[in-house]
Design an enzyme around this catalytic site. Structure first.
Site, mmCIF file in Angstrom:
data_model
loop_
_atom_site.group_PDB
_atom_site.id
_atom_site.type_symbol
_atom_site.label_atom_id
_atom_site.label_comp_id
_atom_site.label_asym_id
_atom_site.label_seq_id
_atom_site.Cartn_x
_atom_site.Cartn_y
_atom_site.Cartn_z
ATOM 1 N N GLU A 50 60.104 -53.294 -19.645
ATOM 2 C CA GLU A 50 60.243 -54.145 -20.653
ATOM 3 C C GLU A 50 59.378 -55.588 -20.428
ATOM 4 O O GLU A 50 58.834 -55.815 -21.292
ATOM 5 C CB GLU A 50 61.768 -54.166 -21.189
ATOM 6 C CG GLU A 50 61.810 -55.209 -22.262
ATOM 7 C CD GLU A 50 61.384 -54.324 -23.676
ATOM 8 O OE1 GLU A 50 61.127 -53.172 -23.700
ATOM 9 O OE2 GLU A 50 61.072 -55.058 -24.945
ATOM 10 N N ASP A 51 59.699 -56.237 -19.545
ATOM 11 C CA ASP A 51 59.480 -57.563 -19.322
ATOM 12 C C ASP A 51 58.326 -57.898 -18.141
ATOM 13 O O ASP A 51 58.118 -59.036 -18.041
ATOM 14 C CB ASP A 51 60.620 -58.336 -18.895
ATOM 15 C CG ASP A 51 61.733 -58.321 -20.141
ATOM 16 O OD1 ASP A 51 61.490 -58.142 -21.192
ATOM 17 O OD2 ASP A 51 63.055 -58.289 -19.412
#
Ligand code: MN
Length: 749
Positions: free
Chosen positions: A90-91
């Site tokens: 996700e990051d």
């Protein structure tokens, strides 16, 4: 249970926190490869480097915390590795492939699963929507470890929610209360559920929360000494009885007190049983012995004794509960259970994630086929109907026959697996389906045959000037309701087309029977038939044949009977002869058919394997058709079977439908199933059985169950010789008081 010991460590010092995690892992004694865990930490640390949390700590401390909670839950090595990596897709720039390369597919799949859940957007909705959302998350997770890590992730985010702005605090708390706490509860994870609820309440009703905690704090010295005294008393007594036990006590969690106050409209002073005791023993018999002793020592509150040992709760929870009155008239609750039950109560499904060892103490890798076996076992033991429904599909393969997608407004729509934008559109409204000109999924234009996946956001493009559904859609749509709505459209909007189509089918069937169109549609012949079929005109009759509401064969058979009757009465020998000759020609063509097998003749095939389709279970007297299956002979369907009427025009099945007919002499019996609905009442099944018995019906099975709303449904499988016999039996059943319908399976409505 060990407390989170990272709290004593500098919150900015990620490495020190990680070393503490490794120590905790080795303390569990589980065979976990710490080097692999360390590699995961290093990967996460580098990937998240430079990222900070709202409180200024390095981002990777959140990953360590999620892994730490996973260790508390007793999760396996892959889960701990995945927890450390849970936010990298996700990051950070790392991908599924990067993780798979270094840590293997299973870890990469778990991380990707957590990422998908993280991307799901919520808006607060009514209860039913929430239930669908919870199911969607479970369905998306595929692997239960994804959910467990997501709960660990959420738990840590809630613990550190103070650093977020008020709006985010409220929103996340709402989501936690409505989605994650119930999931934790359903999975039997009391410990996580309580903590999630209390943390959420703190932000959702800060005043109410503070009122309770303040009061508890004020009364704490008194409650503490009360509980310590009670513990002492019970412990001493049990020791005297030579029962080895461990006693815990606690104040009930804030949200459970809050809910009680709210539900019963009480203030704090009205809530008596704030204290709860747990007596943990070695064996099940000890549970009951201890209960007996406690009831001897204190006065039990009537109606509060509950035995979840012999009847576990749907989520697998087991304990004996009782409430008794202690000294000074203060009531308190006692839960008695074994260590095994205790572990399950605290960690639920996660507690079943155990390491399997062989005799030599080596760890056995459980195969994929075995992966959900324990989930299934746990769930199969559940009895509560609501939770059984909830888990219905989890039993098979985590909701493998349902898919959950979002409308652009954020509503969750539940469709059968394999559903397409067509199913989605008709689920929203017939008008949306009928005016559909295209669809987008997650912002991209897709063909209407596109298969929807869990979590997809689906948008339907409509136009007032849309041409309406096409017949192909009947093959593309997966849901019965969408197909029914498409058929309704054709029935209504394409009446002319149906009339032409139906008239052609009608005329062809008449030709085979040696009857002219004019003879057939003569007023005295056709009107009694139209009356029986409730159609008003010959056109309407043709339309019904055209869309498949009635078969041409059936209509023409009736016309033939009617003509013969009229001709015999008026002594018109020529008409009788003509019809009989046509019947003879048919008979001759039937002889071109093979030898009868199970009473069925198949055109052009002799002695082939015959199978009666289970969808419509034809019996002699029904109009039938055959379908040449791949490698399994010819399967026989009723001409009005939905599977036939829907598929007869499929190009891929062209040439596989063959003419078949019943032989003259029938010796076999045929199995068919009849579904009976009724108002639920005593003795219903008995009455059905009595009627069947009086008719000498050969019944194979008779089952019945209650439906909601005082209705019952029964299913009878029986052997009959002909459709006439079956009709008679059905009519007799229909006359039993309370019966609302008797239907053959596979019958079109
Ligand atoms: Mn996270």
């Amino acid at each position: 249970m060990s407390e989170n010991n990272t709290e004593m460590i500098d919150k900015y010092d990620a490495d020190a926190q990680f070393e503490a995690l490794l120590k905790k892992i080795s303390d569990t004694g589980h065979p976990i490869d710490t080097e692999r865990v360390r590699a995961a930490y290093n990967t996460a640390k580098i990937a998240h480097s430079g990222q900070k949390r709202k409180d200024g700590t390095p981002y990777v401390t959140h990953c360590i915390a999620a892994a730490d909670i996973s260790v508390d839950m007793g999760l396996d090595e892959d889960s701990i590795v995945a927890a450390l990596l849970h936010d990298v897709i996700e990051d950070t720039p790392l991908t599924h492939a990067d993780i798979a390369h270094q840590f293997g597919e299973p870890v990469a799949d778990i991380v990707e699963g957590v990422t998908k859940l993280t991307r799901v957007q919520y808006t607060s909705k009514e209860d039913e929507q929430m239930e669908n959302l919870r199911k969607m998350l479970l369905a998306m997770a595929k692997d239960i470890r994804v959910i467990l890590i997501k709960i660990a992730d959420r738990l840590h985010n809630m613990r550190t929610m103070d650093y977020q702005n008020p709006e985010k605090q409220r929103q996340k708390s709402q989501e936690t209360m409505e989605i994650y706490a119930p999931i934790a509860h359903r999975l039997g994870m009391q410990r996580s559920k309580w903590e999630l609820e209390d943390l959420s309440l703190q932000y959702l009703d800060p005043v109410g929360y503070k009122e309770i905690t303040d009061t508890l704090e004020k009364r704490m010295p008194e409650l503490e000494s009360f509980m310590a005294g009670m513990k002492e008393k019970i412990q001493t007594r049990l020791e005297k009885e030579h029962i080895s036990c461990t006693i815990y006590y606690r104040i009930k969690h804030v949200y459970s007190i809050y809910r009680k106050m709210y539900a019963q409209n009480l203030n704090m002073s009205g809530i008596f049983d704030l204290c709860a005791f747990r007596v943990i023993v070695d064996t099940i018999p000890d549970c009951y012995t201890v209960m007996g002793i406690i009831h001897e020592m204190f006065k039990p509150v009537p109606g509060r004794f509950k035995d979840y040992v012999s009847t576990p709760k749907p989520n697998g929870y087991q304990s004996v509960h009782t409430t008794v009155i202690g000294s000074e008239g203060i009531p308190f609750e006692v839960q008695i259970r074994t260590w095994d039950m205790h572990h399950t109560a605290e960690y639920g499904i996660a507690a079943h994630w155990k390491y399997k060892m062989n005799d030599g103490g080596q760890v056995l890798k459980s195969g994929d086929e075995d992966r959900f076996a324990w989930v299934r076992r746990l769930l199969e033991s559940q009895q509560d109907s609501d939770a059984t429904d909830f888990f219905h599909n989890l039993k098979i393969d985590m909701f493998s026959d349902e898919v959950f997608v979002f409308s652009p407004k954020g509503d969750v729509i539940n469709l059968p697996t394999g559903a397409t934008p067509i199913d989605f559109a008709y689920n929203i409204h017939s008008d949306v389906g009928n005016h559909m000109v295209g669809a987008t999924v997650n912002g991209r234009i897709v063909p209407l045959s596109h298969t929807l996946q869990n979590g997809d956001i689906v948008e339907i493009r409509t136009s007032k000037s849309a041409a309406g559904p096409s017949r192909d859609w009947l093959n593309i749509a997966k849901s019965g309701s969408a197909r029914t709505k498409i058929k309704q459209w054709f029935k209504k909007e394409r009446r002319d087309e149906n009339v032409i189509r139906g008239r052609a089918m009608f005329e062809e069937e008449l030709r085979h029977s040696g009857i002219s169109y004019d003879e057939a549609t003569a007023e005295d012949i056709i009107s009694p038939i139209m009356k029986r079929l409730s159609v008003m005109s010959v056109d309407e009759l043709c339309a019904a044949i055209g869309y498949g509401g009635v078969t041409a064969t059936r209509v023409v058979n009736r016309i033939r009977d009617e003509l013969l009757r009229a001709a015999n009465k008026n002594d018109k020998k020529t008409v009788v002869d003509k019809i009989n000759q046509a019947a003879e020609r048919r008979e001759q063509s039937a002889q071109k058919m093979g030898k009868a097998v199970h009473g069925v003749l198949v055109e052009g095939l002799s002695n082939c394997l015959i199978k009666f389709s289970r969808c419509c279970t034809p019996v002699p007297g029904d109009d039938i058709v055959g379908f040449i299956t791949r490698g399994q002979g010819v399967s026989i369907h009723r001409a009005d079977c939905e599977n036939y009427t829907q598929r007869r025009d499929d190009p891929e099945n062209a040439g596989r439908w063959v003419r078949v007919q019943w032989a003259r002499e029938i010796t076999d019996s045929y199995v068919c199933t009849v579904t009976i609905t009724a108002k639920d009442r005593n003795g219903l099944v008995m009455d059905i059985a009595t009627v069947l018995n009086s008719l000498n019906a050969k019944v194979r099975t008779l089952t019945a169950r209650d439906l909601a709303g005082g209705k019952a449904i029964a299913s009878v499988t029986l052997e009959v010789k002909s459709s006439a016999e079956l009709k008679y039996i059905m009519a007799r059943i229909a006359s039993i008081p309370g019966i609302t319908s008797v239907m053959r399976n596979g019958q079109m409505e």
